[in-house]
Design a protein around this motif. Structure first.
Motif, PDB file in Angstrom:
ATOM      1  N   ALA A 150     -15.735 -12.769   2.985  1.00  0.00           N
ATOM      2  CA  ALA A 150     -14.734 -13.693   3.658  1.00  0.00           C
ATOM      3  C   ALA A 150     -13.654 -14.040   3.012  1.00  0.00           C
ATOM      4  O   ALA A 150     -12.548 -14.462   3.801  1.00  0.00           O
ATOM      5  N   TRP A 151     -13.388 -13.759   1.592  1.00  0.00           N
ATOM      6  CA  TRP A 151     -12.366 -14.232   1.112  1.00  0.00           C
ATOM      7  C   TRP A 151     -11.508 -13.106   0.393  1.00  0.00           C
ATOM      8  O   TRP A 151     -10.389 -13.080  -0.282  1.00  0.00           O
ATOM      9  N   ALA A 152     -11.975 -11.692   0.291  1.00  0.00           N
ATOM     10  CA  ALA A 152     -11.196 -10.642  -0.354  1.00  0.00           C
ATOM     11  C   ALA A 152     -11.989  -9.525   0.489  1.00  0.00           C
ATOM     12  O   ALA A 152     -13.016  -9.493   1.048  1.00  0.00           O
ATOM     13  N   TYR A 153     -11.037  -8.494   0.481  1.00  0.00           N
ATOM     14  CA  TYR A 153     -11.019  -7.252   1.151  1.00  0.00           C
ATOM     15  C   TYR A 153     -10.212  -6.136   0.880  1.00  0.00           C
ATOM     16  O   TYR A 153      -9.119  -6.530   0.026  1.00  0.00           O
ATOM     17  N   THR A 154     -10.362  -5.084   1.089  1.00  0.00           N
ATOM     18  CA  THR A 154      -9.427  -3.694   0.869  1.00  0.00           C
ATOM     19  C   THR A 154      -9.248  -3.051   1.987  1.00  0.00           C
ATOM     20  O   THR A 154      -9.604  -3.571   3.131  1.00  0.00           O
ATOM     21  N   ASN A 155      -8.239  -2.160   1.817  1.00  0.00           N
ATOM     22  CA  ASN A 155      -7.805  -1.155   2.913  1.00  0.00           C
ATOM     23  C   ASN A 155      -8.999  -0.154   3.325  1.00  0.00           C
ATOM     24  O   ASN A 155      -8.777   0.706   3.908  1.00  0.00           O
ATOM     25  N   SER A 156     -10.127  -0.101   2.449  1.00  0.00           N
ATOM     26  CA  SER A 156     -11.076   0.652   2.617  1.00  0.00           C
ATOM     27  C   SER A 156     -10.710   2.047   2.801  1.00  0.00           C
ATOM     28  O   SER A 156     -10.946   2.830   3.785  1.00  0.00           O
ATOM     29  N   PRO A 157     -10.286   2.751   1.754  1.00  0.00           N
ATOM     30  CA  PRO A 157      -9.603   4.360   1.859  1.00  0.00           C
ATOM     31  C   PRO A 157     -11.021   5.256   1.823  1.00  0.00           C
ATOM     32  O   PRO A 157     -11.943   4.580   1.177  1.00  0.00           O
ATOM     33  N   ARG A 158     -10.609   6.369   1.818  1.00  0.00           N
ATOM     34  CA  ARG A 158     -11.788   7.446   1.700  1.00  0.00           C
ATOM     35  C   ARG A 158     -11.964   7.374   0.240  1.00  0.00           C
ATOM     36  O   ARG A 158     -11.010   7.396  -0.625  1.00  0.00           O
ATOM     37  N   VAL A 159     -12.993   7.383  -0.199  1.00  0.00           N
ATOM     38  CA  VAL A 159     -13.470   7.198  -1.800  1.00  0.00           C
ATOM     39  C   VAL A 159     -13.310   8.743  -2.187  1.00  0.00           C
ATOM     40  O   VAL A 159     -14.150   9.682  -2.057  1.00  0.00           O
ATOM     41  N   ALA A 160     -12.145   8.837  -3.062  1.00  0.00           N
ATOM     42  CA  ALA A 160     -11.865  10.177  -3.473  1.00  0.00           C
ATOM     43  C   ALA A 160     -10.633   9.820  -4.659  1.00  0.00           C
ATOM     44  O   ALA A 160      -9.822   8.813  -4.612  1.00  0.00           O
ATOM     45  N   VAL A 161     -10.431  10.497  -5.821  1.00  0.00           N
ATOM     46  CA  VAL A 161      -9.743  10.403  -6.867  1.00  0.00           C
ATOM     47  C   VAL A 161      -8.263  10.348  -6.483  1.00  0.00           C
ATOM     48  O   VAL A 161      -7.916  11.295  -5.485  1.00  0.00           O
ATOM     49  N   ASP A 162      -7.647   9.462  -6.637  1.00  0.00           N
ATOM     50  CA  ASP A 162      -6.023   9.216  -6.200  1.00  0.00           C
ATOM     51  C   ASP A 162      -6.024   8.383  -4.921  1.00  0.00           C
ATOM     52  O   ASP A 162      -4.936   8.039  -4.571  1.00  0.00           O
ATOM     53  N   LEU A 206       0.656  -1.221  -0.026  1.00  0.00           N
ATOM     54  CA  LEU A 206      -0.036   0.153  -0.098  1.00  0.00           C
ATOM     55  C   LEU A 206       0.625   1.299  -0.189  1.00  0.00           C
ATOM     56  O   LEU A 206       0.687   2.358  -0.667  1.00  0.00           O
ATOM     57  N   GLY A 207       1.868   1.233   0.798  1.00  0.00           N
ATOM     58  CA  GLY A 207       2.775   2.321   0.793  1.00  0.00           C
ATOM     59  C   GLY A 207       3.466   2.741  -0.535  1.00  0.00           C
ATOM     60  O   GLY A 207       3.834   3.976  -0.809  1.00  0.00           O
ATOM     61  N   ALA A 208       3.765   1.562  -1.366  1.00  0.00           N
ATOM     62  CA  ALA A 208       4.201   2.003  -2.611  1.00  0.00           C
ATOM     63  C   ALA A 208       3.250   2.642  -3.656  1.00  0.00           C
ATOM     64  O   ALA A 208       3.595   3.121  -4.585  1.00  0.00           O
ATOM     65  N   ALA A 209       2.062   2.099  -3.403  1.00  0.00           N
ATOM     66  CA  ALA A 209       1.014   2.302  -4.439  1.00  0.00           C
ATOM     67  C   ALA A 209       0.744   3.753  -5.104  1.00  0.00           C
ATOM     68  O   ALA A 209       0.624   4.067  -6.123  1.00  0.00           O
ATOM     69  N   PRO A 215      -5.183   5.625  -2.669  1.00  0.00           N
ATOM     70  CA  PRO A 215      -4.853   4.162  -3.033  1.00  0.00           C
ATOM     71  C   PRO A 215      -5.494   3.102  -2.567  1.00  0.00           C
ATOM     72  O   PRO A 215      -6.086   3.080  -1.189  1.00  0.00           O
ATOM     73  N   VAL A 216      -5.530   1.937  -3.119  1.00  0.00           N
ATOM     74  CA  VAL A 216      -6.476   0.888  -3.042  1.00  0.00           C
ATOM     75  C   VAL A 216      -5.656  -0.452  -2.815  1.00  0.00           C
ATOM     76  O   VAL A 216      -4.990  -0.830  -4.009  1.00  0.00           O
ATOM     77  N   LEU A 217      -5.746  -1.351  -1.861  1.00  0.00           N
ATOM     78  CA  LEU A 217      -5.346  -2.635  -1.789  1.00  0.00           C
ATOM     79  C   LEU A 217      -6.235  -3.721  -1.804  1.00  0.00           C
ATOM     80  O   LEU A 217      -7.061  -3.618  -0.818  1.00  0.00           O
ATOM     81  N   VAL A 218      -6.199  -4.384  -2.725  1.00  0.00           N
ATOM     82  CA  VAL A 218      -7.236  -5.518  -2.749  1.00  0.00           C
ATOM     83  C   VAL A 218      -6.280  -6.842  -2.411  1.00  0.00           C
ATOM     84  O   VAL A 218      -5.314  -7.459  -2.894  1.00  0.00           O
ATOM     85  N   THR A 259      -3.103 -13.073  -2.464  1.00  0.00           N
ATOM     86  CA  THR A 259      -2.470 -12.242  -3.252  1.00  0.00           C
ATOM     87  C   THR A 259      -2.721 -10.744  -2.982  1.00  0.00           C
ATOM     88  O   THR A 259      -3.943 -10.550  -2.284  1.00  0.00           O
ATOM     89  N   MET A 260      -1.966  -9.778  -3.073  1.00  0.00           N
ATOM     90  CA  MET A 260      -2.382  -8.359  -2.821  1.00  0.00           C
ATOM     91  C   MET A 260      -2.033  -7.668  -3.912  1.00  0.00           C
ATOM     92  O   MET A 260      -0.873  -7.535  -4.722  1.00  0.00           O
ATOM     93  N   ASN A 261      -3.042  -6.891  -4.346  1.00  0.00           N
ATOM     94  CA  ASN A 261      -2.943  -6.167  -5.823  1.00  0.00           C
ATOM     95  C   ASN A 261      -3.087  -4.780  -5.532  1.00  0.00           C
ATOM     96  O   ASN A 261      -4.110  -4.256  -4.852  1.00  0.00           O
ATOM     97  N   PRO A 262      -2.429  -3.871  -6.132  1.00  0.00           N
ATOM     98  CA  PRO A 262      -2.636  -2.483  -5.968  1.00  0.00           C
ATOM     99  C   PRO A 262      -3.321  -1.762  -7.139  1.00  0.00           C
ATOM    100  O   PRO A 262      -3.187  -2.096  -8.204  1.00  0.00           O
ATOM    101  N   LEU A 263      -4.365  -0.752  -6.699  1.00  0.00           N
ATOM    102  CA  LEU A 263      -5.212  -0.020  -7.514  1.00  0.00           C
ATOM    103  C   LEU A 263      -5.166   1.285  -7.016  1.00  0.00           C
ATOM    104  O   LEU A 263      -4.674   1.735  -6.024  1.00  0.00           O
ATOM    105  N   ARG A 264      -5.648   2.266  -7.984  1.00  0.00           N
ATOM    106  CA  ARG A 264      -5.964   3.606  -7.591  1.00  0.00           C
ATOM    107  C   ARG A 264      -7.323   4.220  -7.771  1.00  0.00           C
ATOM    108  O   ARG A 264      -7.528   3.823  -8.971  1.00  0.00           O
TER     109      ARG A 264
END
Length: 200
Positions: free
Chosen positions: A85-97, A24-27, A99-102, A111-116
């Motif tokens: 039960a099998w997938a979650y995110t870091n639940s960031p504030r919904v705003a442009v830019d 998440l820190g690298a996202a 970072p999201v970690l699934v 697996t850990m996959n970064p998005l924005r």
């Protein structure tokens, strides 16, 4: 196994908080690996072959009336549609830019996959936001979560995705990836139906 042992893109056992923080820190510094305007072989992948994008749309009624619509919007902003039960995110504030970690488990591996978040749209009777894959994600594409309050008062929730493999691993396992994509949509739609509770 409680501690995450990493082998390539996979983790045996639940990922540790430190592992999640590292990704998440690298996202914020990562580039998108998908550019909607292109949809071509050079688009965001180092693969030496081209695979077509898949486009999926799933939608279901989750409630009735403005009260249910407001409740659904609040749930979406808390990422409850992704709290499975099998997938979650870091639940960031919904705003442009943002970072999201699934983080997700499939076939016993994590697996850990970064998005924005790349787009947020809001009106009196409609709300949606889109997150897009970043470098390091196993897929190339984007996912949009949509709420609509129809003229008849029906509240609809939908998930729209455009995706294709971004790595050799995901390309070789794409039938499995597609199955889990379908499972996510079914589980997410059902969760919103249950949480909003206005379909009876």
């Amino acid at each position: 196994i409680s501690m995450g042992v990493r082998i390539g893109p996979f983790i045996i056992g639940s990922p540790t908080a430190e592992q999640e923080r590292a990704v998440l820190g690298a996202a914020p510094t990562l580039d998108f690996n998908y550019h909607r305007r292109k949809h071509d072989a050079a688009d965001a992948t180092s693969l030496s072959f081209s695979l077509p994008y898949t486009h999926d749309v799933s939608r279901t009624k989750i409630g009735q009336g403005r009260k249910d619509y407001k409740r659904a919007r609040a749930l979406l902003n808390k990422w409850e549609h992704f709290n499975l039960a099998w997938a979650y995110t870091n639940s960031p504030r919904v705003a442009v830019d943002a970072p999201v970690l699934v983080t997700a488990r499939s076939l016993g591996l994590w697996t850990m996959n970064p998005l924005r978040v790349c787009k947020v749209e809001s009106s009196r009777n409609g709300y949606s936001f889109t997150h897009r894959t970043l470098a390091g994600h196993q897929l190339s594409g984007e996912e949009r979560f949509v709420l609509e309050l129809g003229g008849d008062g029906c509240v609809w929730y939908g998930v729209e995705t455009v995706s294709r493999p971004a790595t050799v691993v995901s390309a070789l396992s794409f039938p499995v990836v597609r199955w889990y994509q379908g499972k996510f949509k079914r589980d997410s739609l059902r969760r919103m139906q249950v949480l909003v509770g206005g379909c009876g």
